[in-house]
Design a protein around this motif. Structure first.
Motif, PDB file in Angstrom:
ATOM      1  N   PHE A  32      53.443  28.808  66.668  1.00 18.88           N
ATOM      2  CA  PHE A  32      53.399  30.174  67.179  1.00 18.88           C
ATOM      3  C   PHE A  32      54.564  30.387  68.141  1.00 18.88           C
ATOM      4  N   LYS A  33      55.269  31.516  67.970  1.00 18.75           N
ATOM      5  CA  LYS A  33      56.439  31.792  68.794  1.00 18.75           C
ATOM      6  C   LYS A  33      56.068  32.420  70.132  1.00 18.75           C
ATOM      7  N   THR A  34      54.968  33.149  70.170  1.00 19.21           N
ATOM      8  CA  THR A  34      54.540  33.815  71.398  1.00 19.21           C
ATOM      9  C   THR A  34      53.038  33.667  71.564  1.00 19.21           C
ATOM     10  N   GLU A  79      51.203  36.198  69.381  1.00 18.20           N
ATOM     11  CA  GLU A  79      51.088  35.775  67.978  1.00 18.20           C
ATOM     12  C   GLU A  79      49.889  34.856  67.802  1.00 18.20           C
ATOM     13  N   TYR A  80      49.693  33.960  68.754  1.00 15.07           N
ATOM     14  CA  TYR A  80      48.541  33.056  68.693  1.00 15.07           C
ATOM     15  C   TYR A  80      47.237  33.831  68.840  1.00 15.07           C
ATOM     16  N   TYR A  81      47.202  34.791  69.735  1.00 13.55           N
ATOM     17  CA  TYR A  81      45.975  35.562  69.947  1.00 13.55           C
ATOM     18  C   TYR A  81      45.612  36.366  68.695  1.00 13.55           C
ATOM     19  N   ARG A  82      46.612  36.899  68.035  1.00 13.11           N
ATOM     20  CA  ARG A  82      46.330  37.641  66.796  1.00 13.11           C
ATOM     21  C   ARG A  82      45.794  36.713  65.714  1.00 13.11           C
ATOM     22  N   TYR A  83      46.323  35.511  65.681  1.00 14.22           N
ATOM     23  CA  TYR A  83      45.791  34.508  64.745  1.00 14.22           C
ATOM     24  C   TYR A  83      44.321  34.230  65.049  1.00 14.22           C
ATOM     25  N   GLU A 129      54.411  45.041  73.884  1.00 10.05           N
ATOM     26  CA  GLU A 129      53.635  44.240  72.931  1.00 10.05           C
ATOM     27  C   GLU A 129      52.227  43.995  73.453  1.00 10.05           C
TER      28      GLU A 129
END
Length: 353
Positions: free
Chosen positions: A311-313, A316-320, A341
């Motif tokens: 995960f780059k941010t 991004e991890y939270y959306r996953y 964002e």
């Protein structure tokens, strides 16, 4: 006029309180908060300046989306609970490196210590209450809450009061003495928490970290960062009983741990404890390891970006997590800074309710 009502609006404050209560009751799946540090006042060790900057920070906080109820951070570093037992405090001039030398080198020395009274005016609990009251008066408000001076759990506090390596060796060599010492430390922490509740009229909303909102009538938020240093067997023997004593005295548990604690999940799940919330940091602890807690415990996720490359941010991890695990787990996403964002993420999550 109540400045918090002016800044937030009474309807918004009421709506946030209702959503927060629904979440902790298990009726809301996901919450997002954004906390600003634009007017940083934590660990500056000047209570009048802390209160002045806290007012400015609360004004900024009121402009942010997400569930951001107004609270003061009484942050004097991670040594607040240990200081009562003695020990030489060092550092802190830069606001981040304050630490304490152990007051005891052996379990016998530790057992001989007597902590200062929880209402000692020179100590962090009384100072934090003082900052809270200054801000309350400045804003002419009854809507303000206090985040406790850092509430280290029993094991953490013991590991700061006593040489940590010696404490862990004593768990093998003199376990009964360790249990007795932990009883003593735990009793102090209960008094510490109850003092803060009394002095604020119960308006305690959690610890200085993480940035959730956990009212004292539900329970207590504490740090368990010694947990990753112990085996599952050690933590079952020495850690679980300390949590049980805290719960019996203070209510449900909100646990912070930013290390590798997946091996303790089975014991925590089997303990019967009311662990209402737990924080974890991927990849030190992974969401899959927390499955046994899914039915009972909300999670506060974070990510150590430099320890992984998937995960780059953080967002991004939270959306996953929402996509792959959002139906099984309940999450409080406690974001640490504002951005376009982050605001979009708030809209995404709030729109899903």
């Amino acid at each position: 006029m109540d400045r918090l009502v002016e800044w937030y609006g009474q309807q918004r404050l009421t709506r946030h309180m209702q959503r927060m209560r629904q979440f902790w009751a298990g009726h809301k799946r996901h919450i997002v908060s954004i906390t600003t540090g634009k007017h940083g006042y934590r660990q500056i060790f000047d209570d009048a300046k802390m209160a002045e900057l806290a007012v400015l920070n609360l004004r900024e906080q009121a402009t942010l989306p997400g569930l951001n109820l107004p609270a003061v951070f009484a942050d004097y570093g991670t040594i607040s609970t240990a200081r009562y037992f003695g020990g030489n405090v060092k550092g802190g001039s830069d606001g981040v490196s304050i630490y304490i030398e152990p007051a005891a080198q052996s379990i016998d020395e530790a057992m001989a210590l007597t902590p200062r009274p929880v209402d000692d005016l020179e100590m962090d609990a009384a100072r934090g209450v003082g900052v809270f009251r200054r801000v309350q008066k400045a804003l002419q408000t009854d809507h303000l809450w206090l985040r406790t001076p850092d509430m280290q759990g029993t094991l953490n506090t013991a590991g700061l009061v006593m040489n940590q390596e010696e404490l862990m060796m004593a768990m093998y060599a003199e376990p009964q003495k360790v249990h007795a010492f932990l009883e003593k430390v735990g009793a102090f922490l209960v008094d510490y928490a109850l003092y803060l509740r009394r002095q604020t009229g119960g308006r305690i909303c959690g610890n200085i970290w993480p940035y959730t909102f956990f009212p004292a009538d539900i329970g207590v938020a504490l740090t368990e960062d010694l947990m990753p240093l112990l085996s599952a067997e050690q933590y079952r023997e020495f850690g679980i009983p300390t949590l049980r004593r805290m719960q019996q005295a203070l209510g449900a548990l909100h646990i912070h741990c930013c290390g590798d604690w997946g091996r303790h999940v089975a014991n925590l799940a089997a303990s019967g404890l009311d662990i209402r919330c737990a924080e974890f940091h991927h990849p030190a602890t992974r969401i899959e390891e927390l499955e046994p807690l899914a039915d009972t415990t909300a999670l506060v996720p974070y990510i150590i970006l430099h320890k992984q490359n998937r995960f780059k941010t953080a967002l991004e991890y939270y959306r996953y997590l929402l996509k792959e695990h959002g139906r099984r787990f309940r999450f409080w996403f406690a974001l640490c800074e504002d951005s376009p964002e982050a605001r979009e993420f708030v809209r995404q999550v709030e729109g899903s309710h």
